[in-house]
Design a protein around this motif. Structure first.
Motif, PDB file in Angstrom:
ATOM      1  N   LYS A  76     -45.156 -29.867 -26.279  1.00  0.00           N
ATOM      2  CA  LYS A  76     -45.929 -28.987 -25.837  1.00  0.00           C
ATOM      3  C   LYS A  76     -45.698 -27.487 -26.357  1.00  0.00           C
ATOM      4  CE  LYS A  76     -44.296 -31.376 -21.221  1.00  0.00           C
ATOM      5  NZ  LYS A  76     -43.135 -31.666 -21.924  1.00  0.00           N
ATOM      6  N   VAL A  77     -46.532 -26.632 -25.882  1.00  0.00           N
ATOM      7  CA  VAL A  77     -47.039 -25.479 -26.457  1.00  0.00           C
ATOM      8  C   VAL A  77     -47.660 -24.339 -25.386  1.00  0.00           C
ATOM      9  CG1 VAL A  77     -49.175 -25.824 -27.656  1.00  0.00           C
ATOM     10  CG2 VAL A  77     -47.740 -24.137 -28.460  1.00  0.00           C
ATOM     11  N   GLY A  78     -47.173 -23.085 -25.840  1.00  0.00           N
ATOM     12  CA  GLY A  78     -47.884 -22.148 -24.790  1.00  0.00           C
ATOM     13  C   GLY A  78     -46.960 -21.240 -24.486  1.00  0.00           C
ATOM     14  N   TYR A 116     -50.289 -33.595 -28.212  1.00  0.00           N
ATOM     15  CA  TYR A 116     -49.757 -32.305 -28.224  1.00  0.00           C
ATOM     16  C   TYR A 116     -50.469 -31.346 -26.653  1.00  0.00           C
ATOM     17  CZ  TYR A 116     -48.402 -27.807 -30.541  1.00  0.00           C
ATOM     18  OH  TYR A 116     -47.838 -26.590 -30.899  1.00  0.00           O
ATOM     19  N   GLN A 117     -49.522 -31.002 -26.064  1.00  0.00           N
ATOM     20  CA  GLN A 117     -49.875 -30.497 -24.687  1.00  0.00           C
ATOM     21  C   GLN A 117     -49.908 -29.116 -24.428  1.00  0.00           C
ATOM     22  OE1 GLN A 117     -48.339 -34.072 -22.057  1.00  0.00           O
ATOM     23  NE2 GLN A 117     -46.841 -33.539 -23.716  1.00  0.00           N
ATOM     24  N   LEU A 118     -50.808 -28.446 -23.767  1.00  0.00           N
ATOM     25  CA  LEU A 118     -50.614 -27.184 -22.954  1.00  0.00           C
ATOM     26  C   LEU A 118     -49.584 -27.115 -22.005  1.00  0.00           C
ATOM     27  CD1 LEU A 118     -51.767 -24.161 -23.571  1.00  0.00           C
ATOM     28  CD2 LEU A 118     -53.306 -24.521 -21.713  1.00  0.00           C
ATOM     29  N   HIS A 119     -48.532 -26.083 -22.402  1.00  0.00           N
ATOM     30  CA  HIS A 119     -47.496 -26.298 -21.281  1.00  0.00           C
ATOM     31  C   HIS A 119     -47.743 -25.391 -20.118  1.00  0.00           C
ATOM     32  CE1 HIS A 119     -42.672 -26.623 -21.201  1.00  0.00           C
ATOM     33  NE2 HIS A 119     -43.388 -27.183 -20.073  1.00  0.00           N
ATOM     34  N   GLY A 120     -48.702 -25.650 -19.210  1.00  0.00           N
ATOM     35  CA  GLY A 120     -49.062 -24.970 -18.271  1.00  0.00           C
ATOM     36  C   GLY A 120     -50.564 -24.767 -18.267  1.00  0.00           C
ATOM     37  N   ASP A 128     -61.512 -21.811 -23.784  1.00  0.00           N
ATOM     38  CA  ASP A 128     -62.188 -22.261 -25.126  1.00  0.00           C
ATOM     39  C   ASP A 128     -61.250 -21.976 -26.473  1.00  0.00           C
ATOM     40  OD1 ASP A 128     -64.419 -22.996 -23.641  1.00  0.00           O
ATOM     41  OD2 ASP A 128     -65.432 -21.120 -23.419  1.00  0.00           O
ATOM     42  N   ASP A 129     -60.935 -20.733 -26.343  1.00  0.00           N
ATOM     43  CA  ASP A 129     -59.991 -20.393 -27.655  1.00  0.00           C
ATOM     44  C   ASP A 129     -58.938 -21.513 -27.972  1.00  0.00           C
ATOM     45  OD1 ASP A 129     -59.422 -18.658 -29.783  1.00  0.00           O
ATOM     46  OD2 ASP A 129     -57.795 -17.907 -28.717  1.00  0.00           O
ATOM     47  N   THR A 130     -58.241 -21.867 -26.676  1.00  0.00           N
ATOM     48  CA  THR A 130     -57.164 -22.959 -26.439  1.00  0.00           C
ATOM     49  C   THR A 130     -57.634 -24.258 -27.124  1.00  0.00           C
ATOM     50  OG1 THR A 130     -55.856 -21.751 -24.709  1.00  0.00           O
ATOM     51  CG2 THR A 130     -55.581 -24.270 -25.165  1.00  0.00           C
ATOM     52  N   ILE A 131     -58.842 -24.424 -26.458  1.00  0.00           N
ATOM     53  CA  ILE A 131     -59.402 -25.900 -26.938  1.00  0.00           C
ATOM     54  C   ILE A 131     -59.802 -25.678 -28.526  1.00  0.00           C
ATOM     55  CG2 ILE A 131     -61.551 -27.360 -26.680  1.00  0.00           C
ATOM     56  CD1 ILE A 131     -61.389 -26.412 -23.632  1.00  0.00           C
ATOM     57  N   GLU A 132     -60.351 -24.554 -28.964  1.00  0.00           N
ATOM     58  CA  GLU A 132     -60.678 -24.576 -30.462  1.00  0.00           C
ATOM     59  C   GLU A 132     -59.596 -24.933 -31.336  1.00  0.00           C
ATOM     60  OE1 GLU A 132     -62.301 -21.111 -31.521  1.00  0.00           O
ATOM     61  OE2 GLU A 132     -64.304 -21.146 -30.310  1.00  0.00           O
ATOM     62  N   ALA A 133     -58.108 -24.581 -30.868  1.00  0.00           N
ATOM     63  CA  ALA A 133     -56.826 -24.588 -31.570  1.00  0.00           C
ATOM     64  C   ALA A 133     -56.653 -26.069 -31.728  1.00  0.00           C
ATOM     65  CB  ALA A 133     -55.911 -24.001 -30.770  1.00  0.00           C
ATOM     66  N   PHE A 134     -56.956 -26.882 -30.579  1.00  0.00           N
ATOM     67  CA  PHE A 134     -56.402 -28.425 -30.252  1.00  0.00           C
ATOM     68  C   PHE A 134     -57.343 -29.008 -31.281  1.00  0.00           C
ATOM     69  CE2 PHE A 134     -54.144 -27.420 -26.139  1.00  0.00           C
ATOM     70  CZ  PHE A 134     -52.944 -27.531 -26.401  1.00  0.00           C
ATOM     71  N   GLU A 135     -58.886 -28.623 -31.143  1.00  0.00           N
ATOM     72  CA  GLU A 135     -59.626 -29.373 -31.941  1.00  0.00           C
ATOM     73  C   GLU A 135     -59.357 -29.344 -33.396  1.00  0.00           C
ATOM     74  OE1 GLU A 135     -61.943 -31.724 -31.100  1.00  0.00           O
ATOM     75  OE2 GLU A 135     -61.831 -31.395 -28.758  1.00  0.00           O
ATOM     76  N   GLY A 147     -53.712 -32.907 -24.588  1.00  0.00           N
ATOM     77  CA  GLY A 147     -53.655 -32.834 -23.119  1.00  0.00           C
ATOM     78  C   GLY A 147     -53.291 -31.446 -22.598  1.00  0.00           C
ATOM     79  N   ILE A 148     -53.241 -31.453 -21.344  1.00  0.00           N
ATOM     80  CA  ILE A 148     -52.547 -30.243 -20.798  1.00  0.00           C
ATOM     81  C   ILE A 148     -51.220 -30.739 -19.722  1.00  0.00           C
ATOM     82  CG2 ILE A 148     -54.645 -29.027 -20.857  1.00  0.00           C
ATOM     83  CD1 ILE A 148     -55.140 -29.171 -17.959  1.00  0.00           C
ATOM     84  N   SER A 149     -50.529 -29.936 -19.235  1.00  0.00           N
ATOM     85  CA  SER A 149     -49.390 -30.059 -18.377  1.00  0.00           C
ATOM     86  C   SER A 149     -49.569 -28.962 -17.474  1.00  0.00           C
ATOM     87  CB  SER A 149     -48.265 -29.888 -18.997  1.00  0.00           C
ATOM     88  OG  SER A 149     -47.147 -30.181 -17.932  1.00  0.00           O
ATOM     89  N   SER A 150     -50.462 -29.437 -16.220  1.00  0.00           N
ATOM     90  CA  SER A 150     -50.667 -28.618 -15.040  1.00  0.00           C
ATOM     91  C   SER A 150     -50.902 -29.393 -13.722  1.00  0.00           C
ATOM     92  CB  SER A 150     -52.013 -27.888 -15.580  1.00  0.00           C
ATOM     93  OG  SER A 150     -52.422 -26.955 -14.478  1.00  0.00           O
TER      94      SER A 150
END
Length: 304
Positions: A76-78, A116-120, A128-135, A147-150
């Protein structure tokens, strides 16, 4: 061990994974636990760059050295932190994610991350900025899926609408049934899998749980009501010929949106108890209904 497909990905993960946060910081013990899990059919390991300021990722990396092909690896990241300094701050920016993934890869000793998951995440994030990074990381082959962890319904809805995520990690147990209110059906409808964390509710849903109830209770469960529910669950487990741990781990898996549960373990005895649930049969609809009568539905108070 039985495996489920993670969302619309080509990842097939064990129905019981290993949440690595509770492994501790002693290398030999952590590696021993991970190896034991892999040898007993676990193929899904979940860690995060935040855990012990990266040390957890390092321990996971050492444990899977030479076994990378056996493992579906999630991190996870964030949460932005500086090595050797206390505290962290939330940073879901594209710039930070593209930087942080390099550090995670180094600590994990691998050149790709399976999930790779967004940690929150909050509704005020630059989504959209976050999604661009993952893509971008997907296109580069650095990550396979994201994915996300939320637990926040409003955030989850936005990622369902805007992204190609394959999973949402959320707390889900017999004592925390908030996801049932609306989120599980939404994710099932879009073929996005749930990774259920906290399925044992900090150890309350184990054989010793009723003897270790905190005075403040758990979530919106006052201690007296919690004690009564845990005793009734224990009695039901006995009558069903199951351990309470097995019953608790099987409950989230009864929902078709849930791909895996990821209990943690800091001792071999805990790991053995958790993994014994894989031999328990899936819960019937009658059993699920009975467990829902013993517990109660929780409701999101925020982040709607």
């Amino acid at each position: 061990m039985r495996q489920n497909r993670l969302g619309q990905s080509d990842l097939f993960i064990s129905i019981i994974g290993l949440g690595c946060m509770s492994l501790g910081t002693e290398p030999a013990q952590a590696i021993r636990l991970i190896h034991a899990a892999l040898e007993r059919g676990v193929n899904f390991l979940d860690t995060a760059d935040l855990y012990d300021q990266g040390l957890n990722e390092e321990l996971v990396g050492k444990a899977i050295a030479g076994r990378r092909q056996q493992v579906i690896l999630a991190t996870k990241v964030g949460n932005h932190w500086h090595p050797g300094q206390p505290g962290w701050f939330w940073d879901p920016s594209k710039t930070y994610i593209l930087q942080a993934v390099k550090d995670s890869l180094r600590r994990l000793g691998t050149d790709y991350i399976d999930l790779y998951q967004l940690h929150g995440g909050t509704i005020d994030d630059p989504i959209d900025d976050t999604i661009e990074a993952f893509e971008q990381l997907r296109q580069e082959g650095v990550i396979r899926y994201y994915g996300i962890s939320s637990i926040r319904p409003n955030v989850i809805r936005e990622y369902v609408r805007r992204s190609n995520m394959v999973s949402v990690m959320m707390q889900y147990s017999l004592l925390d049934r908030r996801p049932e209110e609306s989120v599980l059906s939404l994710l099932q409808q879009h073929n996005i899998s749930v990774i259920a964390r906290g399925p044992l509710a900090r150890g309350l849903l184990t054989q010793n749980g009723v003897r270790n109830i905190p005075s403040e209770g758990y979530l919106d469960w006052p201690a007296p009501e919690l004690a009564d529910a845990l005793q009734r669950l224990a009695d039901y487990a006995d009558a069903s010929g199951l351990s309470l741990t097995a019953l608790a781990l099987r409950y989230p898996l009864a929902h078709p949106a849930v791909a895996t549960v990821i209990p943690g373990a800091s001792r071999m005895e805990q790991l053995t108890e958790n993994l014994s649930a894989q031999t328990a049969p899936p819960l019937t609809r009658e059993q699920v209904n009975a467990l829902q009568r013993i517990t109660r539905a929780n409701v999101y108070a925020q982040h709607r």
